[in-house]
Design a protein around this motif. Structure first.
Motif, PDB file in Angstrom:
ATOM      1  N   VAL A  52      35.967  33.494  37.017  1.00 16.11           N
ATOM      2  CA  VAL A  52      37.044  34.434  37.342  1.00 16.11           C
ATOM      3  C   VAL A  52      37.355  34.376  38.835  1.00 16.11           C
ATOM      4  O   VAL A  52      38.525  34.339  39.250  1.00 16.11           O
ATOM      5  CB  VAL A  52      36.671  35.877  36.926  1.00 16.11           C
ATOM      6  CG1 VAL A  52      37.698  36.868  37.469  1.00 16.11           C
ATOM      7  CG2 VAL A  52      36.592  35.992  35.407  1.00 16.11           C
ATOM      8  N   ALA A  53      36.303  34.347  39.650  1.00 14.91           N
ATOM      9  CA  ALA A  53      36.496  34.251  41.103  1.00 14.91           C
ATOM     10  C   ALA A  53      37.178  32.935  41.476  1.00 14.91           C
ATOM     11  O   ALA A  53      38.067  32.894  42.345  1.00 14.91           O
ATOM     12  CB  ALA A  53      35.147  34.370  41.816  1.00 14.91           C
ATOM     13  N   GLY A  63      49.810  29.918  44.932  1.00 17.05           N
ATOM     14  CA  GLY A  63      50.936  30.848  44.964  1.00 17.05           C
ATOM     15  C   GLY A  63      51.488  31.115  43.572  1.00 17.05           C
ATOM     16  O   GLY A  63      52.696  31.349  43.401  1.00 17.05           O
ATOM     17  N   ALA A  64      50.620  31.074  42.564  1.00 16.29           N
ATOM     18  CA  ALA A  64      51.052  31.271  41.176  1.00 16.29           C
ATOM     19  C   ALA A  64      51.339  32.746  40.901  1.00 16.29           C
ATOM     20  O   ALA A  64      50.724  33.636  41.504  1.00 16.29           O
ATOM     21  CB  ALA A  64      49.977  30.770  40.217  1.00 16.29           C
ATOM     22  N   ASN A  65      52.273  33.006  39.996  1.00 16.75           N
ATOM     23  CA  ASN A  65      52.564  34.390  39.614  1.00 16.75           C
ATOM     24  C   ASN A  65      52.292  34.667  38.143  1.00 16.75           C
ATOM     25  O   ASN A  65      52.597  35.741  37.642  1.00 16.75           O
ATOM     26  CB  ASN A  65      54.007  34.774  39.962  1.00 16.75           C
ATOM     27  CG  ASN A  65      55.024  33.803  39.376  1.00 16.75           C
ATOM     28  OD1 ASN A  65      54.722  33.078  38.428  1.00 16.75           O
ATOM     29  ND2 ASN A  65      56.201  33.773  39.961  1.00 16.75           N
ATOM     30  N   VAL A  66      51.724  33.686  37.437  1.00 17.57           N
ATOM     31  CA  VAL A  66      51.325  33.898  36.049  1.00 17.57           C
ATOM     32  C   VAL A  66      50.187  32.935  35.701  1.00 17.57           C
ATOM     33  O   VAL A  66      50.171  31.795  36.172  1.00 17.57           O
ATOM     34  CB  VAL A  66      52.514  33.708  35.068  1.00 17.57           C
ATOM     35  CG1 VAL A  66      53.031  32.279  35.102  1.00 17.57           C
ATOM     36  CG2 VAL A  66      52.117  34.075  33.634  1.00 17.57           C
ATOM     37  N   VAL A  67      49.233  33.405  34.936  1.00 16.30           N
ATOM     38  CA  VAL A  67      48.150  32.573  34.411  1.00 16.30           C
ATOM     39  C   VAL A  67      48.305  32.503  32.902  1.00 16.30           C
ATOM     40  O   VAL A  67      48.445  33.534  32.238  1.00 16.30           O
ATOM     41  CB  VAL A  67      46.760  33.160  34.763  1.00 16.30           C
ATOM     42  CG1 VAL A  67      45.656  32.440  33.995  1.00 16.30           C
ATOM     43  CG2 VAL A  67      46.503  33.067  36.257  1.00 16.30           C
ATOM     44  N   GLU A  80      41.874  43.272  32.317  1.00 18.67           N
ATOM     45  CA  GLU A  80      40.864  43.089  33.358  1.00 18.67           C
ATOM     46  C   GLU A  80      41.032  41.759  34.085  1.00 18.67           C
ATOM     47  O   GLU A  80      40.759  41.663  35.282  1.00 18.67           O
ATOM     48  CB  GLU A  80      39.468  43.214  32.751  1.00 18.67           C
ATOM     49  CG  GLU A  80      39.192  44.602  32.176  1.00 18.67           C
ATOM     50  CD  GLU A  80      37.707  44.918  32.090  1.00 18.67           C
ATOM     51  OE1 GLU A  80      36.896  44.183  32.696  1.00 18.67           O
ATOM     52  OE2 GLU A  80      37.369  45.911  31.425  1.00 18.67           O
ATOM     53  N   LEU A  81      41.489  40.734  33.360  1.00 15.71           N
ATOM     54  CA  LEU A  81      41.730  39.445  34.019  1.00 15.71           C
ATOM     55  C   LEU A  81      42.904  39.559  34.988  1.00 15.71           C
ATOM     56  O   LEU A  81      42.883  38.977  36.085  1.00 15.71           O
ATOM     57  CB  LEU A  81      41.994  38.373  32.958  1.00 15.71           C
ATOM     58  CG  LEU A  81      41.838  36.908  33.373  1.00 15.71           C
ATOM     59  CD1 LEU A  81      40.472  36.648  34.004  1.00 15.71           C
ATOM     60  CD2 LEU A  81      42.057  35.988  32.177  1.00 15.71           C
ATOM     61  N   LYS A  88      50.164  38.298  36.471  1.00 14.16           N
ATOM     62  CA  LYS A  88      50.323  38.435  35.030  1.00 14.16           C
ATOM     63  C   LYS A  88      49.519  37.373  34.297  1.00 14.16           C
ATOM     64  O   LYS A  88      49.428  36.228  34.747  1.00 14.16           O
ATOM     65  CB  LYS A  88      51.804  38.323  34.643  1.00 14.16           C
ATOM     66  CG  LYS A  88      52.106  38.521  33.155  1.00 14.16           C
ATOM     67  CD  LYS A  88      53.596  38.485  32.901  1.00 14.16           C
ATOM     68  CE  LYS A  88      53.910  38.663  31.410  1.00 14.16           C
ATOM     69  NZ  LYS A  88      53.405  39.931  30.875  1.00 14.16           N
ATOM     70  N   VAL A  89      48.948  37.758  33.144  1.00 12.66           N
ATOM     71  CA  VAL A  89      48.181  36.831  32.306  1.00 12.66           C
ATOM     72  C   VAL A  89      48.801  36.790  30.912  1.00 12.66           C
ATOM     73  O   VAL A  89      49.059  37.832  30.308  1.00 12.66           O
ATOM     74  CB  VAL A  89      46.699  37.253  32.204  1.00 12.66           C
ATOM     75  CG1 VAL A  89      45.950  36.382  31.192  1.00 12.66           C
ATOM     76  CG2 VAL A  89      46.025  37.158  33.565  1.00 12.66           C
TER      77      VAL A  89
END
Length: 438
Positions: A52-53, A63-67, A80-81, A88-89
């Motif tokens: 997670v780290a 510089g991502a805005n979504v996983v 939690e992620l 956003k996930v």
């Protein structure tokens, strides 16, 4: 990113390959990837703390805005992620639903996608109300047992219940509409019971629409992208020798497709469920061809049409690896035909094989039908080659060349049609009844 569990169906040679293609199909630029092998999903985030780290650092650097995660996650895991990585996930199901939503053009497809999205969203509503938790924890309240103080819980709880009720009502409404579509679709399919029906199925982007255009001269949209086709299209397909079939394209399948989505699209897939023959199209150039075959078979089993006769069409042979092609061609339990929908290679052999299965024999007969049977005459003009027609009093005499099984079905459906001349063994399989002379 992908969490590889012991029984994963992902291609271990390229675990992120399909996820990358799916993500790009959704119009998202891929900046990087991460993989973790685990024996089981971690309860809170799916990943281990160290990973997670590492993911959070990767998100910040890129510089991502979504996983996008190539697994299905519980609402708590997503929440939690998101808190841990700061963006956003999306899990696999939500990504596929988003792609379907962007591709749905007809009213029917839009209803089906909306239902699947709402059924996915409904159990996650509380997780979406994260601002309520922040309000409740910001506190100042002094009442014993009251979190966040008097007045901070009621409005939020009322609103979330309102949202839940609205979602439940909308789901009920969509189910009624889709049930009506399903019933209409079943009637339409039943009305074609006197015609030989062929349905094209296969993994997404295997070349189904291109094959349909090649076989029947259709104008089905075809592109090198996942889920290019969501809406079933049915066209008449000439098999030669006075024979016709109805050919249908279907939405592409994918591994781990959300079950809610399969259920919602059941009406769209009715063509495959009731087909006389399935053309299971395989991208023979894909290293994942075997897994894709298994994924399609799994969906066909879920739909209850795994017993429908099937030809495995090994497509894209013009760019396939010969060793893989030979391996795929050695499947013992079903017939395979090698084709290239782009170049036309193997298409005549495929048409001939379908024609052989469809015909059960081509017949030459003369029939007479009453003038009043306009609907029967229309069926004959669609299904048969009429070489001559003569009219006497209230009767029309037609010399026909057509598919034997289709002729039998029409003969049973329209008792007013009488056989005037025809070979006894051409009307039935092995029966010796003589033709009727009228």
């Amino acid at each position: 990113m992908a969490i590889l569990l012991p029984h994963t169906k992902a291609d271990l040679r390229d675990p992120l390959g399909e996820l990358k293609a799916l993500t790009e199909s959704a119009g998202v630029e891929v900046l990087g990837g991460l993989i973790q092998k685990r024996l089981a999903m971690q309860a809170s985030t799916g990943l281990g703390k160290g990973k997670v780290a590492e993911l959070a650092e990767l998100v910040q650097q890129a510089g991502a805005n979504v996983v996008v995660v190539d697994n299905d996650l519980a609402p708590r895991q997503i929440r939690e992620l998101e808190e841990a990585v700061g963006c956003k996930v999306l899990d696999r199901s939500e990504l596929i639903l988003d792609i379907f939503a962007s591709r749905a053009k007809t009213h029917e497809a839009q209803l089906q996608v909306e239902l699947a999205q709402l059924e996915y969203t409904a159990p996650r509503l509380r997780g979406m109300w994260t601002h309520l938790e922040r309000i409740a924890g910001a506190g100042g309240g002094t009442g014993a047992g009251v979190v966040g103080g008097v007045g901070t819980r009621g409005p939020g709880e009322r609103q979330i219940e309102i949202d839940r009720r609205l979602v439940r009502d909308r789901i009920s409404h969509l189910r009624r509409e889709i049930r009506s579509i399903d019933e209409r679709k079943r009637r339409e399919v039943a009305a074609r019971s006197d015609q030989f029906t062929v349905s094209i199925v296969g993994y997404t982007n295997s070349g189904k629409s291109t094959l349909m255009n090649r076989l029947a001269g259709a104008d089905q949209f075809a592109a090198d992208m996942l889920f290019a086709t969501l809406d079933t299209k049915t066209v008449r397909w000439s098999l030669g020798d006075g024979m016709w079939a109805l050919l249908s394209d279907t939405v592409g399948f994918v591994r781990d497709i959300p079950h809610k989505l399969v259920a919602s699209f059941r009406a769209t897939l009715e063509e495959a469920i009731h087909a006389n023959l399935l053309l299971h199209v395989v991208d023979a150039s894909s290293p994942m061809a075997w897994r894709q075959i298994d994924a399609v078979d799994e969906v066909l089993t879920d739909l209850g049409c795994d017993q429908v006769p099937q030809i495995l069409v090994l497509n894209k042979t013009d760019v396939a690896d010969p060793a893989l092609l030979a391996e795929l061609n050695s499947i013992g339990h079903r017939q395979t035909i090698q084709t290239s929908a782009m170049t036309g290679d193997g298409i005549p052999q495929l048409v001939e094989e379908v024609s052989t299965l469809a015909r059960g024999g081509v017949i030459h007969v003369t029939v007479r039908i009453p003038h009043r049977e306009g609907k029967l005459l229309s069926h004959l003009e669609q299904l048969a080659t009429i070489s001559d027609r003569r009219y006497q009093r209230n009767w029309a005499y037609l010399d026909l060349r057509m598919n034997r099984s289709q002729f039998r079905q029409l003969l049973g459906r329209y008792p007013s049609m009488e056989v005037v001349k025809g070979h006894a063994d051409s009307l039935t399989d092995g029966e010796s009844d003589s033709s009727k002379e009228k």
